[in-house]
Write an enzyme that holds these catalytic residues in place. Structure first.
Site, PDB file in Angstrom:
ATOM      1  N   ASN A  45       0.868  -1.174   0.000  1.00 27.97           N
ATOM      2  CA  ASN A  45       0.000   0.000   0.000  1.00 27.97           C
ATOM      3  C   ASN A  45       0.907   1.227   0.000  1.00 27.97           C
ATOM      4  O   ASN A  45       1.536   1.531   1.010  1.00 27.97           O
ATOM      5  CB  ASN A  45      -0.891  -0.030   1.250  1.00 27.97           C
ATOM      6  N   LYS A  63       0.129   4.268  -0.174  1.00 28.08           N
ATOM      7  CA  LYS A  63      -0.488   5.441   0.469  1.00 28.08           C
ATOM      8  C   LYS A  63      -0.292   6.680  -0.424  1.00 28.08           C
ATOM      9  O   LYS A  63      -0.247   6.547  -1.641  1.00 28.08           O
ATOM     10  CB  LYS A  63       0.062   5.619   1.881  1.00 28.08           C
ATOM     11  N   HIS A  93      -9.228   1.120   5.180  1.00 34.19           N
ATOM     12  CA  HIS A  93      -7.945   1.316   5.860  1.00 34.19           C
ATOM     13  C   HIS A  93      -8.154   2.258   7.051  1.00 34.19           C
ATOM     14  O   HIS A  93      -8.951   3.192   6.981  1.00 34.19           O
ATOM     15  CB  HIS A  93      -6.914   1.910   4.883  1.00 34.19           C
ATOM     16  N   GLU A 105      -6.498   4.633   8.094  1.00 33.97           N
ATOM     17  CA  GLU A 105      -6.267   6.052   7.793  1.00 33.97           C
ATOM     18  C   GLU A 105      -7.504   6.677   7.151  1.00 33.97           C
ATOM     19  O   GLU A 105      -7.781   7.855   7.357  1.00 33.97           O
ATOM     20  CB  GLU A 105      -5.013   6.190   6.911  1.00 33.97           C
ATOM     21  N   GLU A 109      -4.785  -4.867  10.640  1.00 35.78           N
ATOM     22  CA  GLU A 109      -3.743  -3.864  10.822  1.00 35.78           C
ATOM     23  C   GLU A 109      -3.991  -3.115  12.127  1.00 35.78           C
ATOM     24  O   GLU A 109      -4.786  -2.159  12.154  1.00 35.78           O
ATOM     25  CB  GLU A 109      -3.763  -2.858   9.666  1.00 35.78           C
ATOM     26  N   GLY A 166       3.270   2.201  10.775  1.00 31.36           N
ATOM     27  CA  GLY A 166       4.270   3.264  10.659  1.00 31.36           C
ATOM     28  C   GLY A 166       5.037   3.549  11.933  1.00 31.36           C
ATOM     29  O   GLY A 166       5.735   4.562  12.025  1.00 31.36           O
ATOM     30  N   SER A 185       3.979  -2.259  10.211  1.00 32.63           N
ATOM     31  CA  SER A 185       5.432  -2.370  10.415  1.00 32.63           C
ATOM     32  C   SER A 185       6.001  -3.726  10.003  1.00 32.63           C
ATOM     33  O   SER A 185       6.901  -4.252  10.660  1.00 32.63           O
ATOM     34  CB  SER A 185       5.794  -2.043  11.871  1.00 32.63           C
TER      35      SER A 185
HETATM   36  P1  13P Z   1       3.500   0.300   7.559  1.00 37.92           P
HETATM   37  O1  13P Z   1       4.001  -0.964   6.925  1.00 37.92           O
HETATM   38  O2  13P Z   1       4.218   1.530   7.092  1.00 37.92           O
HETATM   39  O3  13P Z   1       3.439   0.178   9.054  1.00 37.92           O
HETATM   40  O4  13P Z   1       1.985   0.511   7.060  1.00 37.92           O
HETATM   41  C1  13P Z   1       1.092  -0.534   7.149  1.00 37.92           C
HETATM   42  C2  13P Z   1      -0.147  -0.152   6.440  1.00 37.92           C
HETATM   43  O5  13P Z   1      -0.892   0.701   6.865  1.00 37.92           O
HETATM   44  C3  13P Z   1      -0.435  -0.842   5.160  1.00 37.92           C
HETATM   45  O6  13P Z   1      -1.730  -0.609   4.747  1.00 37.92           O
END
Ligand code: 13P
Length: 254
Positions: free
Chosen positions: A10, A12, A98, A100, A168, A174, A214
């Site tokens: 992803n 983002k 997601h 976010e 997740e 992150g 992560s």
């Molecule tokens: P990270 O791998 O940067 O922690 O992000 C995970 C994520 O949100 C994938 O959708």
């Protein structure tokens, strides 16, 4: 039951055209070089790069998708992109729900389910994301929260092969932190049980459940070896071809 692993990136809100296309080309080149890959690769660039990335990776077996979609097929919805439009580009899937999007855009389970249904209507595969916050985990509510999210976000008509679930934990995204392997396996087994209650055991046994948060080259082998973890949804490490590929390579000859 052996389920095929899915290594998903992803991106983002990252990557301009040149860098994004070369990242996708590099991953696709490495994937295509495998004679009979035992795992699938998915990449979700931002909307602006979808067309270019689909074109660049054509015929390589890599699966490209969007990070979100609208519920409606078309019409007066300024700024939205329908799943039919995503499909029209040659994409195979879309991520919905997601954390976010849930946090930044107030997306509820009900809306996430509508988006998932819309994606299925358009003939896209869909990755539905769920996960608890740190506060919820510390309050001992992680399983209950994720159970509710699954019940609220996964359409009744969900089928394995068309719907993938990604767990997740919000606090792992992150941050460089991950749950223990025991906690990940506990959650994934719980999700499979919840999906069994919702969709029946045949579907739940076949459905791919990803872990995200992560995932890095140094922890991927262990996370991906857990019995109910069928792949990874990777954020930061999906932006570097070597890191993403190092994660994918943990699945070679498996
Ligand atoms: P990270 O791998 O940067 O922690 O992000 C995970 C994520 O949100 C994938 O959708």
């Amino acid at each position: 039951m052996t389920r095929r692993k899915l290594i998903a990136g992803n991106w983002k809100m990252n990557c301009y055209k040149e860098a994004g296309v070369s990242l996708a080309l590099e991953i696709a080149r490495r994937y295509k070089a495998l004679s009979t890959p035992s795992f699938d690769v998915f990449m979700a660039p931002p909307f602006t790069l979808l067309d270019a990335v689909v074109q660049a990776t054509k015929g390589t077996g890599v699966w490209i998708g969007a990070q979100d979609c609208a519920v409606e097929e078309k019409g007066a919805h300024t700024g939205d992109v329908s799943p039919e439009m995503i499909k029209d580009l040659g994409c195979g899937g879309v991520i919905v729900g997601h954390s976010e999007r849930r946090a930044d855009h107030g997306e509820t389970d009900t809306l996430v389910k509508e988006k998932a249904k819309a994606a299925l209507r358009a003939g896209l595969g869909v990755i539905i994301c769920v996960g608890e916050t740190l506060q919820e985990r510390e309050a001992g509510q992680a399983l209950a929260v994720v159970g509710q999210q699954l019940k609220g976000s996964v359409p009744e008509e969900a089928e394995a092969g068309k719907v993938v679930i990604a767990y997740e934990p919000v606090w792992a995204i992150g941050t460089g932190k991950t749950p223990t392997s025991a906690d990940v396996q506990e959650m994934h087994a719980f999700m499979r049980q919840t999906l069994t209650d919702m969709l029946g055991s045949e579907t739940a046994q076949k459905m791919q459940l990803l872990y995200g948060g992560s995932v890095k080259p140094n922890n991927a082998a262990e996370l991906l070896s857990l019995p109910d973890v069928d792949g990874a949804l990777i954020g930061g490490a999906s932006l570097k071809a070597d890191d993403f590929w190092a994660i994918a390579e943990t699945q070679l000859q498996k």
